[in-house]
Motif scaffolding. Structure first.
Motif, PDB file in Angstrom:
ATOM      1  N   TYR A   9       0.954  -1.809   0.096  1.00 22.01           N
ATOM      2  CA  TYR A   9       0.132  -0.089  -0.494  1.00 22.01           C
ATOM      3  C   TYR A   9       0.777   1.351   0.229  1.00 22.01           C
ATOM      4  O   TYR A   9       2.162   1.306   0.810  1.00 22.01           O
ATOM      5  CB  TYR A   9      -1.084  -0.001   1.063  1.00 22.01           C
ATOM      6  N   TYR A  10      -0.060   2.298  -0.659  1.00 25.00           N
ATOM      7  CA  TYR A  10       0.809   3.725  -0.720  1.00 25.00           C
ATOM      8  C   TYR A  10       0.085   4.958  -0.140  1.00 25.00           C
ATOM      9  O   TYR A  10      -1.050   5.142  -0.624  1.00 25.00           O
ATOM     10  CB  TYR A  10       1.626   3.676  -1.880  1.00 25.00           C
ATOM     11  N   SER A  11       0.500   5.231   0.721  1.00 22.52           N
ATOM     12  CA  SER A  11      -0.040   6.401   0.934  1.00 22.52           C
ATOM     13  C   SER A  11      -0.467   7.716  -0.319  1.00 22.52           C
ATOM     14  O   SER A  11       0.916   7.335  -1.189  1.00 22.52           O
ATOM     15  CB  SER A  11       0.544   7.271   1.763  1.00 22.52           C
ATOM     16  N   GLU A  12      -0.845   8.480  -0.091  1.00 28.33           N
ATOM     17  CA  GLU A  12      -1.096   9.401  -1.253  1.00 28.33           C
ATOM     18  C   GLU A  12       0.672  10.626  -1.561  1.00 28.33           C
ATOM     19  O   GLU A  12       0.750  10.297  -2.916  1.00 28.33           O
ATOM     20  CB  GLU A  12      -1.907  10.978  -1.258  1.00 28.33           C
ATOM     21  N   ARG A  46      -6.905  10.365   2.290  1.00 29.47           N
ATOM     22  CA  ARG A  46      -6.860   9.472   3.638  1.00 29.47           C
ATOM     23  C   ARG A  46      -6.690   7.831   3.248  1.00 29.47           C
ATOM     24  O   ARG A  46      -7.168   6.751   3.502  1.00 29.47           O
ATOM     25  CB  ARG A  46      -8.003   9.874   4.560  1.00 29.47           C
ATOM     26  N   THR A  47      -6.492   8.163   1.261  1.00 25.11           N
ATOM     27  CA  THR A  47      -6.700   7.136   0.677  1.00 25.11           C
ATOM     28  C   THR A  47      -5.113   6.210   0.011  1.00 25.11           C
ATOM     29  O   THR A  47      -4.541   7.060   0.681  1.00 25.11           O
ATOM     30  CB  THR A  47      -7.165   7.347  -0.806  1.00 25.11           C
ATOM     31  N   THR A  48      -5.194   4.775   1.343  1.00 26.78           N
ATOM     32  CA  THR A  48      -4.276   4.426   0.387  1.00 26.78           C
ATOM     33  C   THR A  48      -4.264   3.580  -1.093  1.00 26.78           C
ATOM     34  O   THR A  48      -5.237   3.199  -1.436  1.00 26.78           O
ATOM     35  CB  THR A  48      -3.493   2.964   1.414  1.00 26.78           C
ATOM     36  N   HIS A  50      -2.917   0.602  -4.282  1.00 26.91           N
ATOM     37  CA  HIS A  50      -2.902   0.035  -4.277  1.00 26.91           C
ATOM     38  C   HIS A  50      -0.684  -0.554  -4.662  1.00 26.91           C
ATOM     39  O   HIS A  50      -1.271   0.622  -5.953  1.00 26.91           O
ATOM     40  CB  HIS A  50      -3.128  -2.098  -4.513  1.00 26.91           C
TER      41      HIS A  50
END
Length: 78
Positions: A9-12, A46-48, A50
């Motif tokens: 997972y990656y943050s913005e 706030r979105t992760t 893939h």
């Protein structure tokens, strides 16, 4: 064990850095290709994402940077 395995997972910010973009450029890419409304853009922080999301965004970013195809020239015969 290899330490250079891709992240799940990656943050913005991480996704933007992976693509070589600033966060505003990353958000612009999302707005152009993914997000339907400005309200959805407020959730990006706030979105992760893939690894597959980042790959698709990379393809979209690369395509966005390429000049548009003008047309295919026919190959002369003879």
């Amino acid at each position: 064990m290899a330490s250079n395995l891709p992240k799940s997972y990656y943050s913005e910010g991480e996704a933007a850095r992976t693509l070589g973009l600033s966060v505003p450029e990353f958000r612009s890419l999302l707005k152009r290709h993914i997000i339907d409304s400005d309200d959805d853009l407020s959730n990006c922080a706030r979105t992760t994402f893939h690894a597959s999301d980042v790959l698709i965004l990379k393809l979209l970013a690369t395509r966005a940077l390429q000049p548009p195809a003008v047309g295919v020239m026919p190959i002369p015969q003879g």
